[in-house]
Design an enzyme around this catalytic site. Sequence first.
Site, PDB file in Angstrom:
ATOM      1  CB  VAL A  30      -0.992   0.052   1.178  1.00 28.85           C
ATOM      2  CG1 VAL A  30      -2.148  -0.876   0.923  1.00 28.85           C
ATOM      3  CG2 VAL A  30      -0.300  -0.250   2.488  1.00 28.85           C
ATOM      4  N   GLY A  31       2.111   1.145   0.241  1.00 25.18           N
ATOM      5  CA  GLY A  31       2.893   2.371   0.254  1.00 25.18           C
ATOM      6  C   GLY A  31       4.367   2.071   0.330  1.00 25.18           C
ATOM      7  CB  ALA A  36       9.424   1.330   5.730  1.00 23.11           C
ATOM      8  CE  LYS A  53       6.976   2.793   8.799  1.00 24.40           C
ATOM      9  NZ  LYS A  53       6.627   3.863   9.723  1.00 24.40           N
ATOM     10  CG  ASP A 146       6.678  14.484  11.867  1.00 25.11           C
ATOM     11  OD1 ASP A 146       6.319  15.651  11.587  1.00 25.11           O
ATOM     12  OD2 ASP A 146       6.889  13.619  11.009  1.00 25.11           O
TER      13      ASP A 146
END
Lengths: 336, 303
Positions: A30-31, A36, A53, A146
Amino acid sequence: MSTPVVASPPVPLKKRSGPATHNYSKERKVGEGTYAVVYLGHQVTTGREIAIKEIKTGIFKDGLDMSALREVKYLQELRHPNVIELVDVFSTPHNLNLVLELLPCDLEVLIKDKEVVFTMGDIKSWMLMTLRGIHHCHRNFILHRDLKPNNLLIAPDGQLKIADFGLARALGNPNEDLSSNVVTRWYRAPELLFGAKHYTGAIDMWSIGIIFAELMLRVPYLPGKDDVDQLDVTFKALGTPTEQIWPNVSSLPMYNALTVYAQPSRQELRNRFSAATEKALDLMIMLTQLDPSRRCDSTRALLHDFFTELPRPTEPRDLPKKSIKKEEPDAKRRKI
Amino acid sequence: MISLLTPEEEATYLDFYSNNIIKTCNFFKMPTQVKLTAASFFKKFYLVNSVMEYHPKNILYTCVFLAAKSENYFISIDSFVRALQGTEAAHILDLEFIVLQSLKFTLLVHHPVRPLYGFFLDFQAVLLHPEPVMYDVSVDTLGNLYNRAKDWLNEHAVTSDVTFLFTPPQIALAAMYDTDKRITDRYLKRKFLKEDKEKLNVIKEGDEEQPDQNTEPQNEESEKQGVVKEESETNSHHNIKLHTQREHYETLVRTIRKCIKIAKEVKPTTREESKEIDKKCFFALNPKKLIDKRIKRLALEEK
């Protein structure tokens, strides 16, 4: 005649579940980030949906990536309904795999989705969950560094969870210098903009204040184009810090009183946030104090009257969800 | 048959290498935090692995390298390896992942140095304010005690097993206690026993101000009786409180003493001793070399 042998089943020693690798399936990519790749998958034994991940190792000159190490380090320590759960960690020959709970949506997606309407109750609920999550981090002396809507993920049941601890670090050793180059620019507190080497949980509180504003405005509150512009945008909105409102500010490494903007009046803020109640404005002002020592901490924020006045915070399961997107009809058609 | 190391030999061997961690970290001028974390990683690694599987030398360097990253004291692999003799980058990078796995991916380590600093501050609050409690104790005395306690930790806590057996604050107190028993004991007594009369009064007043919260306000009729009862309750309550305070104090002192004893049990390992073990270890790590050697010898005998 064979004598019946009553074979007692071998008593398993503490059952060693096979290598964790077999316990999780990687199904769909998905990404992909710099360090990662994220896959969707299932925990085989329970059927629970999870995200994996997969952290690349062996491609960096200096071994395991620092952000990956930070993420593992801090998520191992934190268990809270409003912090992403690290379900497991396992290794394959060339990768480090973090098994995380699956969180399909994030706050940024919702803020940008103009078809979704936020009520004050919704905003209150998200703020409350964010503050609870960060309170848990801070009381364990962990700074997130963050916070932004994109890192506030939403679980299928509506719970908000703080994610991405790649910049997190432990707080509490006064002798250590901290890097001021942290937090995504728009959510960066003024002391960081001035290059402070020592700071506290107040930097996370500032980010939350800016997110609060963004939830009401539905556009980023302080969108600086670059680091210099960020100072200008920030002070145009909230006033330029002077020695009076922030003692010793001029001793910060990168302090310069560029243009001196006046502090916004209460009425000015009322106009800016037309939907906000007086209590909501109070909380916002406390969270966006320029002087970090005057900014409110997570405890005071959680106890703020804003959370006890009506309307009540929306139950997580009743919070707005992503509207069905235009691409989705395709998917629907396919189903039919 | 390969003669394997006994657990004692393995322990001695590891002690020897633990000391090298400190030397390595000092060489790179790394902060104490890195040193302590590296030592902790190293010890934990060999809880689940054996020196006969992984030779401690490179594991040691890997632990230092990983600890430095984990504690935000990044050093590039090149400059790290350049300073070490006979170690290549690949040796360390290959092991990094194995070490992380053996640690079960747990990188956060709590060390006694931070509570030690906390105690240093609290000693000042308790023993010096509002006025000094001991005529010969000043800020300087306490600063000196703090420094010596730090040395104590470096000498005894880093390499011994106490970190597996006691909490960081207990170890910190042990360092204080063993460095200066008189001052530390006074602190503990003031903290736990409220030894001074003045302090006792404070407690009493405090108790009266907030009557036992468990006794719910009953109806008005019984209120008068309640007051009388409350007073005697407060008294016995107070005795119980004193008693538990004493117990807490005694338990803590016992714990601290035990900690000191264990911390000091570690015998310094001599170089000769560990060289001897190193030889044995070499063949355990490389059984083939031993076989080759035996075959050679057999071949010679046949001739």
